[in-house]
Design a protein around this motif. Structure first.
Motif, mmCIF file in Angstrom:
data_model
loop_
_atom_site.group_PDB
_atom_site.id
_atom_site.type_symbol
_atom_site.label_atom_id
_atom_site.label_comp_id
_atom_site.label_asym_id
_atom_site.label_seq_id
_atom_site.Cartn_x
_atom_site.Cartn_y
_atom_site.Cartn_z
ATOM 1 N N VAL A 92 37.439 46.160 34.646
ATOM 2 C CA VAL A 92 36.685 45.401 33.642
ATOM 3 C C VAL A 92 37.298 44.022 33.452
ATOM 4 O O VAL A 92 36.594 42.995 33.438
ATOM 5 C CB VAL A 92 36.656 46.163 32.300
ATOM 6 N N SER A 97 28.744 39.714 35.946
ATOM 7 C CA SER A 97 27.781 40.187 34.952
ATOM 8 C C SER A 97 28.111 41.599 34.485
ATOM 9 O O SER A 97 28.895 42.325 35.094
ATOM 10 C CB SER A 97 26.369 40.161 35.544
ATOM 11 N N THR A 98 27.447 42.011 33.406
ATOM 12 C CA THR A 98 27.619 43.361 32.872
ATOM 13 C C THR A 98 27.196 44.411 33.889
ATOM 14 O O THR A 98 27.841 45.462 34.022
ATOM 15 C CB THR A 98 26.788 43.526 31.582
ATOM 16 N N ASP A 99 26.123 44.136 34.618
ATOM 17 C CA ASP A 99 25.672 45.093 35.634
ATOM 18 C C ASP A 99 26.748 45.325 36.689
ATOM 19 O O ASP A 99 26.980 46.456 37.136
ATOM 20 C CB ASP A 99 24.396 44.581 36.309
ATOM 21 N N ILE A 135 29.977 44.860 36.269
ATOM 22 C CA ILE A 135 31.087 45.570 35.617
ATOM 23 C C ILE A 135 30.823 47.070 35.605
ATOM 24 O O ILE A 135 31.701 47.879 35.928
ATOM 25 C CB ILE A 135 31.287 45.046 34.183
ATOM 26 N N TYR A 176 30.085 48.491 27.250
ATOM 27 C CA TYR A 176 29.114 47.946 28.192
ATOM 28 C C TYR A 176 27.947 48.904 28.390
ATOM 29 O O TYR A 176 26.799 48.477 28.573
ATOM 30 C CB TYR A 176 29.802 47.646 29.527
ATOM 31 N N ALA A 223 25.720 48.416 25.504
ATOM 32 C CA ALA A 223 25.340 47.022 25.253
ATOM 33 C C ALA A 223 23.841 46.859 25.030
ATOM 34 O O ALA A 223 23.404 46.045 24.205
ATOM 35 C CB ALA A 223 25.803 46.143 26.416
ATOM 36 N N ASP A 264 28.620 39.400 25.738
ATOM 37 C CA ASP A 264 29.632 39.765 26.724
ATOM 38 C C ASP A 264 31.036 39.689 26.131
ATOM 39 O O ASP A 264 31.893 40.542 26.418
ATOM 40 C CB ASP A 264 29.533 38.847 27.942
ATOM 41 N N ASN A 312 31.572 42.648 23.852
ATOM 42 C CA ASN A 312 31.771 43.864 24.643
ATOM 43 C C ASN A 312 33.190 43.939 25.188
ATOM 44 O O ASN A 312 33.812 45.008 25.194
ATOM 45 C CB ASN A 312 30.772 43.917 25.798
#
Length: 285
Positions: free
Chosen positions: A75, A84-86, A88, A210, A213, A220, A223
């Motif tokens: 992370v 991006s979160t995706d 991660i 996440y 989220a 972000d 998070n």
């Protein structure tokens, strides 16, 4: 009543008939009277399951610690690289399952190898004791004389112990080989399973913010802050739990766990950030 073999197995699993927790507490504060009371107290076997559950503490703690540190490092590295979160979540869950399986299977293999080696040495020592007891007795006498006993005392002690074959065999394992006698109740498969489950459960914690989220709508930054807080609290708890079973300072153990995870996360973040900067920035998608 228990048979001698069953009684021996039970004592190995739960320890001698005393209040072990009270004995440890007395030692911590140097209270001789409390120590005496702990040794005189008779604890029922149903109250002494810490020894059996303690077999898997190492797998639980180190599996959980490795899981939460490596996942949080993923992370931190992703955040450092402005991913991006995706990404991660993709990298985090891939690491969670792959590393969890590797850790669990590795623990199983190492535990199995250790158990088989100890059992083979125990079998060899038993064979030698059956076929040449005089030689085994002499070896033990020499060991005790080397530790400061007189020849006469060493021979007397060994002569008495050798009357109890199973006991003497266990003593030989410890004194001659530095190995604890094999415990047939040990399960390498359980060790591996505990490691895998602990890795996945604790490793999921840095990903929780996440995963949620979409429902929370958090940014972000929020998070990542939540992941940091959850991870830090969990590592402190792991450290405190480890101290409970190893009779160490809970504060010291908890802080060392936090320091361990913190260093790994900071290193991952800085390395990822540095590489991203050197490459002129990495696309977030």
């Amino acid at each position: 009543p228990l048979s001698p073999a069953m009684a021996e197995s039970e004592i190995r699993q739960r320890g001698p008939g005393r209040d072990l927790n009270a004995a440890r507490a007395a030692f911590d504060v140097g209270d001789v009277d409390a120590s005496r009371q702990a040794h005189e107290a008779k604890i029922h076997s149903t109250e002494q399951h810490a020894g059996e559950s303690g077999k898997y503490v190492k797998s639980l703690v180190f599996g959980g610690l490795d899981g939460i540190i490596t996942t949080f490092a993923v992370v931190a590295a992703s955040v450092g690289g402005s991913l991006s979160t995706d990404v991660i979540l993709l990298m985090g869950f891939a690491n969670l399952i792959a590393d969890g399986l590797s850790m669990g299977f590795g623990d199983y293999l190492s535990s199995q190898a250790e158990f088989e080696y100890t059992r083979a040495e125990h079998k060899r020592e038993k064979w030698e004791l059956d076929n040449y007891p005089e030689g085994e007795k002499q070896e033990m006498v020499e060991l005790y004389v080397a530790r400061g006993m007189t020849q006469a005392d060493a021979e007397s002690v060994i002569e008495v112990m050798s009357k109890y074959k199973n006991f003497f065999l266990d003593v030989m394992m410890v004194e001659e080989l530095g190995l604890m006698p094999p415990d047939e109740s040990d399960s390498p498969a359980k060790n591996g399973m505990v490691t895998f489950v602990a890795f996945v459960v604790f490793g999921f914690i840095p990903l929780m913010s996440y995963v949620l989220a979409g429902a929370t709508g958090a940014s972000d930054v929020a998070n990542f802050v939540a992941a940091c807080v959850l991870t830090a609290c969990t590592m402190l708890a792991l450290g405190a739990a480890k101290a409970k079973f190893t009779n160490q300072s809970m504060v010291k153990s908890a802080l060392l766990m936090l320091l361990n995870g913190g260093m790994a996360a900071v290193a991952a973040y800085l390395v990822s950030w540095g590489i991203a900067e050197a490459m002129g920035g990495v696309s977030a998608t």
